[in-house]
Motif scaffolding. Sequence first.
Motif, PDB file in Angstrom:
ATOM      1  N   UNK A 105     -96.906  15.178  29.527  1.00 17.30           N
ATOM      2  CA  UNK A 105     -95.323  14.358  29.494  1.00 17.30           C
ATOM      3  C   UNK A 105     -94.250  14.999  28.652  1.00 17.30           C
ATOM      4  N   UNK A 106     -93.432  15.245  29.377  1.00 17.40           N
ATOM      5  CA  UNK A 106     -92.537  16.314  29.139  1.00 17.40           C
ATOM      6  C   UNK A 106     -91.141  15.398  28.208  1.00 17.40           C
ATOM      7  N   UNK A 107     -91.127  16.097  27.561  1.00 12.82           N
ATOM      8  CA  UNK A 107     -90.009  15.603  25.827  1.00 12.82           C
ATOM      9  C   UNK A 107     -88.509  16.495  25.941  1.00 12.82           C
ATOM     10  N   UNK A 108     -87.017  15.219  25.427  1.00 13.92           N
ATOM     11  CA  UNK A 108     -86.556  16.635  25.522  1.00 13.92           C
ATOM     12  C   UNK A 108     -85.442  16.866  26.655  1.00 13.92           C
ATOM     13  N   UNK A 109     -85.414  18.512  26.433  1.00 12.54           N
ATOM     14  CA  UNK A 109     -84.411  19.092  27.998  1.00 12.54           C
ATOM     15  C   UNK A 109     -84.900  19.437  29.046  1.00 12.54           C
ATOM     16  N   UNK A 110     -86.491  19.299  28.657  1.00 14.83           N
ATOM     17  CA  UNK A 110     -87.009  19.413  30.434  1.00 14.83           C
ATOM     18  C   UNK A 110     -87.235  18.411  31.043  1.00 14.83           C
ATOM     19  N   UNK A 111     -86.866  16.914  30.743  1.00 11.89           N
ATOM     20  CA  UNK A 111     -86.978  15.790  31.353  1.00 11.89           C
ATOM     21  C   UNK A 111     -85.611  15.245  31.468  1.00 11.89           C
ATOM     22  N   UNK A 112     -84.795  15.297  30.119  1.00 12.47           N
ATOM     23  CA  UNK A 112     -83.511  14.381  30.933  1.00 12.47           C
ATOM     24  C   UNK A 112     -82.384  14.900  30.690  1.00 12.47           C
ATOM     25  N   UNK A 113     -82.766  16.988  30.454  1.00  9.88           N
ATOM     26  CA  UNK A 113     -81.282  17.793  30.435  1.00  9.88           C
ATOM     27  C   UNK A 113     -81.448  17.552  29.213  1.00  9.88           C
ATOM     28  N   UNK A 114     -79.765  18.843  29.388  1.00  8.98           N
ATOM     29  CA  UNK A 114     -78.610  19.948  28.362  1.00  8.98           C
ATOM     30  C   UNK A 114     -78.452  18.273  27.937  1.00  8.98           C
ATOM     31  N   UNK A 115     -77.790  18.896  25.885  1.00 12.84           N
ATOM     32  CA  UNK A 115     -76.873  18.398  25.822  1.00 12.84           C
ATOM     33  C   UNK A 115     -75.927  19.421  25.312  1.00 12.84           C
ATOM     34  N   UNK A 116     -74.326  18.539  25.723  1.00 18.74           N
ATOM     35  CA  UNK A 116     -73.404  19.610  25.209  1.00 18.74           C
ATOM     36  C   UNK A 116     -72.542  19.452  23.797  1.00 18.74           C
ATOM     37  N   UNK A 117     -71.404  19.290  22.982  1.00 17.78           N
ATOM     38  CA  UNK A 117     -70.400  18.627  22.576  1.00 17.78           C
ATOM     39  C   UNK A 117     -69.737  19.118  23.711  1.00 17.78           C
TER      40      UNK A 117
END
Length: 138
Positions: free
Chosen positions: A2-14
């Motif tokens: 199972x992929x976690x973090x940005x691999x499955x949810x995308x990137x986060x930006x301020x």
Amino acid sequence: STETGHNSLGNYYNWTAAIASNNSSSLTQDTLNDISKNPKNSICPKGWRLPTISNQSQTTTGSTNEFMRLASLYPSITNSPLFFFKAGFINASSQLNTDFGLYWSSTISGTNGAYTLQNTGNAANGKMYGSTVRCLAK
């Protein structure tokens, strides 16, 4: 696996990164009533931009409250055709609220915030938090 973090949810930006700025501290006036004062730049690809949130009713055709207009047209924004991820947001130390999505708009919410779309409606979030983006065609 199972992929976690940005691999499955995308990137986060301020928000400063989302509007492609080196410094957003001068952008302090709430623009909910006048989206023409929103920043014009974003990290979106050429021909795309961050959505706007306004105080205009989402049921008005051509509403500038674009996120809520999408939500009113497609009540389940996490399903077809929108497929918004429930990525939550990131603060200084952890990922939070992954039971809903938070997507940056270009609309300023006073000194320290900007408006986001959430599954539950519009909300103002701190510009320093990491959220995702969903770009719209210009």
